[in-house]
Design a protein around this motif. Sequence first.
Motif, PDB file in Angstrom:
ATOM      1  N   GLY A  73       0.546  -1.225   0.008  1.00 52.50           N
ATOM      2  CA  GLY A  73      -0.098   0.204   0.161  1.00 52.50           C
ATOM      3  C   GLY A  73       1.236   1.720   0.441  1.00 52.50           C
ATOM      4  N   LEU A  74       1.666   1.295   0.833  1.00 52.27           N
ATOM      5  CA  LEU A  74       2.777   2.298   0.987  1.00 52.27           C
ATOM      6  C   LEU A  74       3.579   2.804  -0.712  1.00 52.27           C
ATOM      7  CD1 LEU A  74       4.267   4.519   2.191  1.00 52.27           C
ATOM      8  CD2 LEU A  74       6.473   2.796   2.290  1.00 52.27           C
ATOM      9  N   TYR A  75       3.823   1.791  -1.210  1.00 54.76           N
ATOM     10  CA  TYR A  75       4.581   1.722  -2.663  1.00 54.76           C
ATOM     11  C   TYR A  75       3.290   2.138  -3.652  1.00 54.76           C
ATOM     12  CZ  TYR A  75       7.084   0.023  -6.679  1.00 54.76           C
ATOM     13  OH  TYR A  75       7.915   0.049  -7.943  1.00 54.76           O
ATOM     14  N   LEU A  76       2.253   1.580  -3.198  1.00 52.72           N
ATOM     15  CA  LEU A  76       1.491   2.022  -4.615  1.00 52.72           C
ATOM     16  C   LEU A  76       0.801   3.915  -3.699  1.00 52.72           C
ATOM     17  CD1 LEU A  76      -1.459  -1.044  -4.538  1.00 52.72           C
ATOM     18  CD2 LEU A  76       0.572  -0.043  -6.423  1.00 52.72           C
ATOM     19  N   GLN A  77       0.716   4.115  -2.786  1.00 50.78           N
ATOM     20  CA  GLN A  77       0.651   5.391  -2.570  1.00 50.78           C
ATOM     21  C   GLN A  77       1.178   6.199  -3.021  1.00 50.78           C
ATOM     22  OE1 GLN A  77      -0.045   5.804   1.686  1.00 50.78           O
ATOM     23  NE2 GLN A  77      -0.022   7.925   1.659  1.00 50.78           N
ATOM     24  N   CYS A  78       2.796   6.225  -3.060  1.00 49.31           N
ATOM     25  CA  CYS A  78       3.543   6.454  -3.595  1.00 49.31           C
ATOM     26  C   CYS A  78       4.220   7.094  -4.962  1.00 49.31           C
ATOM     27  CB  CYS A  78       5.605   6.560  -2.638  1.00 49.31           C
ATOM     28  SG  CYS A  78       5.603   6.720  -1.447  1.00 49.31           S
ATOM     29  N   GLN A  79       3.847   6.020  -5.377  1.00 46.39           N
ATOM     30  CA  GLN A  79       3.267   6.033  -7.713  1.00 46.39           C
ATOM     31  C   GLN A  79       5.230   5.534  -7.426  1.00 46.39           C
ATOM     32  OE1 GLN A  79       0.894   9.563  -7.766  1.00 46.39           O
ATOM     33  NE2 GLN A  79       0.857   8.233  -9.373  1.00 46.39           N
ATOM     34  N   GLY A  80       5.653   4.617  -7.018  1.00 42.56           N
ATOM     35  CA  GLY A  80       6.733   4.131  -7.677  1.00 42.56           C
ATOM     36  C   GLY A  80       7.837   4.758  -7.156  1.00 42.56           C
ATOM     37  N   GLN A  81       9.035   5.831  -7.748  1.00 48.07           N
ATOM     38  CA  GLN A  81       9.259   7.371  -7.651  1.00 48.07           C
ATOM     39  C   GLN A  81       8.863   8.102  -6.807  1.00 48.07           C
ATOM     40  OE1 GLN A  81      12.669   6.658  -9.684  1.00 48.07           O
ATOM     41  NE2 GLN A  81      11.776   5.380 -11.698  1.00 48.07           N
ATOM     42  N   PHE A  82       7.981   8.402  -7.165  1.00 48.68           N
ATOM     43  CA  PHE A  82       6.801   9.740  -7.752  1.00 48.68           C
ATOM     44  C   PHE A  82       7.551  10.472  -6.265  1.00 48.68           C
ATOM     45  CE2 PHE A  82       3.166  12.138  -7.352  1.00 48.68           C
ATOM     46  CZ  PHE A  82       3.593  13.591  -7.885  1.00 48.68           C
ATOM     47  N   GLY A  83       6.522   9.787  -4.836  1.00 48.40           N
ATOM     48  CA  GLY A  83       6.974  10.191  -4.020  1.00 48.40           C
ATOM     49  C   GLY A  83       7.685   9.889  -2.890  1.00 48.40           C
ATOM     50  N   THR A  84       7.384  10.315  -1.387  1.00 48.67           N
ATOM     51  CA  THR A  84       8.050  10.661  -0.551  1.00 48.67           C
ATOM     52  C   THR A  84       7.831  10.237   0.564  1.00 48.67           C
ATOM     53  OG1 THR A  84       7.999  12.708   0.459  1.00 48.67           O
ATOM     54  CG2 THR A  84       9.977  12.402  -1.406  1.00 48.67           C
TER      55      THR A  84
END
Length: 202
Positions: A73-84
């Motif tokens: 869920g964290l990985y998806l929330q960050c949209q891969g490289q985009f979010g922090t």
Amino acid sequence: MTPAAFPTLPGQAWSVHKRPTFSTRIVSNSSGREARTPLYTYPLYEFELTFEGLASTSALPGLGANSLQSLLGLYLQCQGQFGTFLYTDPGDSAMVGQAIAVGDGVTTAFPFVRTLGGFTEPVGWVLSVQNVYLDGARQTGGWTLSTPNNLTFLAPPASNVFISADFIFAFECRFLDDQNDFENFMAGLWQVQSLKFRSVKP
């Protein structure tokens, strides 16, 4: 807005890799001499973690109920490289009596830093501050934590006053890849053989 926190999961395995990274421009000439220019004042930190057990249900509480959903869920929330997100390194997050700065009678805001050996650098994101000291005397008020990493006083500390603090910090990070392999190796059990991310500049 505070980024999401990287979850602490019991299925994480050893080893953990942490790579301080600098960037240097090097120009070589025919005599063998070099001209070197550092491009980073402070390093970026790359982390690599392994998870041998992630549960997709609540049937395996020893691995953390729905731990797969927490990490994926964290990985998806960050949209891969985009979010922090904020990663709290278990072995590198708590500072006690850390020297912050020396007052000049004018400045009221000071960035939180940490010292390793003889190297001092700003920290990414301060999560909490336990104590602030002026010349070793604990201050019960008169200061605030300004997100993400500044110590702000209501009145400037006097000139030559030594400022220090006890605090906990996290690395603000982003994932290194826009895709990652989450392997379902048994019913309800998943693993991630390599999850890489790195810090971003404050």
